[in-house]
Design an enzyme around this catalytic site. Sequence first.
Site, PDB file in Angstrom:
ATOM      1  N   HIS A  98      -5.658  17.754  30.383  1.00  0.00           N
ATOM      2  CA  HIS A  98      -5.501  19.019  29.680  1.00  0.00           C
ATOM      3  C   HIS A  98      -6.732  19.260  28.808  1.00  0.00           C
ATOM      4  O   HIS A  98      -7.369  18.312  28.343  1.00  0.00           O
ATOM      5  CB  HIS A  98      -4.234  19.017  28.813  1.00  0.00           C
ATOM      6  CG  HIS A  98      -4.109  17.845  27.912  1.00  0.00           C
ATOM      7  ND1 HIS A  98      -3.721  16.593  28.369  1.00  0.00           N
ATOM      8  CD2 HIS A  98      -4.347  17.700  26.590  1.00  0.00           C
ATOM      9  CE1 HIS A  98      -3.710  15.748  27.355  1.00  0.00           C
ATOM     10  NE2 HIS A  98      -4.091  16.384  26.260  1.00  0.00           N
ATOM     11  N   HIS A 100      -7.925  20.911  25.300  1.00  0.00           N
ATOM     12  CA  HIS A 100      -7.519  21.457  23.996  1.00  0.00           C
ATOM     13  C   HIS A 100      -8.413  22.651  23.668  1.00  0.00           C
ATOM     14  O   HIS A 100      -9.645  22.565  23.802  1.00  0.00           O
ATOM     15  CB  HIS A 100      -7.725  20.424  22.885  1.00  0.00           C
ATOM     16  CG  HIS A 100      -6.826  19.241  22.958  1.00  0.00           C
ATOM     17  ND1 HIS A 100      -5.711  19.093  22.171  1.00  0.00           N
ATOM     18  CD2 HIS A 100      -6.876  18.122  23.745  1.00  0.00           C
ATOM     19  CE1 HIS A 100      -5.122  17.946  22.442  1.00  0.00           C
ATOM     20  NE2 HIS A 100      -5.806  17.332  23.396  1.00  0.00           N
TER      21      HIS A 100
HETATM   22  P1  5GP Z   1      -3.940  14.163  23.934  1.00  0.00           P
HETATM   23  O1  5GP Z   1      -3.952  13.221  22.794  1.00  0.00           O
HETATM   24  O2  5GP Z   1      -3.241  13.568  25.137  1.00  0.00           O
HETATM   25  O3  5GP Z   1      -5.293  14.717  24.271  1.00  0.00           O
HETATM   26  O4  5GP Z   1      -3.111  15.436  23.457  1.00  0.00           O
HETATM   27  C1  5GP Z   1      -1.766  15.624  23.719  1.00  0.00           C
HETATM   28  C2  5GP Z   1      -1.339  16.839  22.942  1.00  0.00           C
HETATM   29  O5  5GP Z   1      -0.067  17.228  23.412  1.00  0.00           O
HETATM   30  C3  5GP Z   1      -1.191  16.594  21.434  1.00  0.00           C
HETATM   31  O6  5GP Z   1      -2.045  17.471  20.715  1.00  0.00           O
HETATM   32  C4  5GP Z   1       0.275  16.851  21.154  1.00  0.00           C
HETATM   33  O7  5GP Z   1       0.506  17.511  19.933  1.00  0.00           O
HETATM   34  C5  5GP Z   1       0.698  17.699  22.343  1.00  0.00           C
HETATM   35  N1  5GP Z   1       2.094  17.527  22.708  1.00  0.00           N
HETATM   36  C6  5GP Z   1       2.745  16.346  22.909  1.00  0.00           C
HETATM   37  N2  5GP Z   1       4.030  16.556  23.241  1.00  0.00           N
HETATM   38  C7  5GP Z   1       4.207  17.901  23.255  1.00  0.00           C
HETATM   39  C8  5GP Z   1       5.330  18.736  23.536  1.00  0.00           C
HETATM   40  O8  5GP Z   1       6.438  18.289  23.833  1.00  0.00           O
HETATM   41  N3  5GP Z   1       5.128  20.082  23.456  1.00  0.00           N
HETATM   42  C9  5GP Z   1       3.902  20.625  23.141  1.00  0.00           C
HETATM   43  N4  5GP Z   1       3.824  21.956  23.100  1.00  0.00           N
HETATM   44  N5  5GP Z   1       2.832  19.863  22.866  1.00  0.00           N
HETATM   45  C10 5GP Z   1       2.975  18.518  22.922  1.00  0.00           C
END
Ligand code: 5GP
Length: 134
Positions: A98, A100
């Site tokens: 993903h 951001h």
């Molecule tokens: P990563 O650390 O994998 O790059 O980012 C994962 C992102 O997913 C985090 O910013 C976290 O807040 C978001 N996230 C995790 N679980 C959920 C969820 O159930 N719903 C939404 N909308 N965001 C989520």
Amino acid sequence: METIFTKIANGQIPSTKLYEDEKCFVIMDINPVKKGHSLVIAREPYPNMASCPDDVLTHMLLVAKKVEAKQREVLGNQGSNIIINNDPASGQEVPHIHIHVIPRFVNDGRKHFQDHDKYSDGEMQALGMKLSLN
Ligand code: 5GP
């Protein structure tokens, strides 16, 4: 493979969805760095950048560009952070690629990469030779 994001995609977990197409979808991050922080998520759960097909990755970046423009229009942010956390060592928590898209404002008090390494004399040039793509 099932992830939090596949569950969101198939409606098992609710989300605020901003966009979707056959290759990706966009939701608002539940724990925003700044309000409006959104995630462009591949429809298939490729765990990282290397496993994500080029056409999907480039498409996701173009969607991120549109998300970013919409944020500026609606939120009035003057900048943004466009970030892929790539594998757990980078801090990636959800193993499903993903992008951001984080709206940023002048003096908004958020800072990324607070700590930095320092090169010794010649070290950057030597490493640059190893990392060169040409
Ligand atoms: P990563 O650390 O994998 O790059 O980012 C994962 C992102 O997913 C985090 O910013 C976290 O807040 C978001 N996230 C995790 N679980 C959920 C969820 O159930 N719903 C939404 N909308 N965001 C989520």
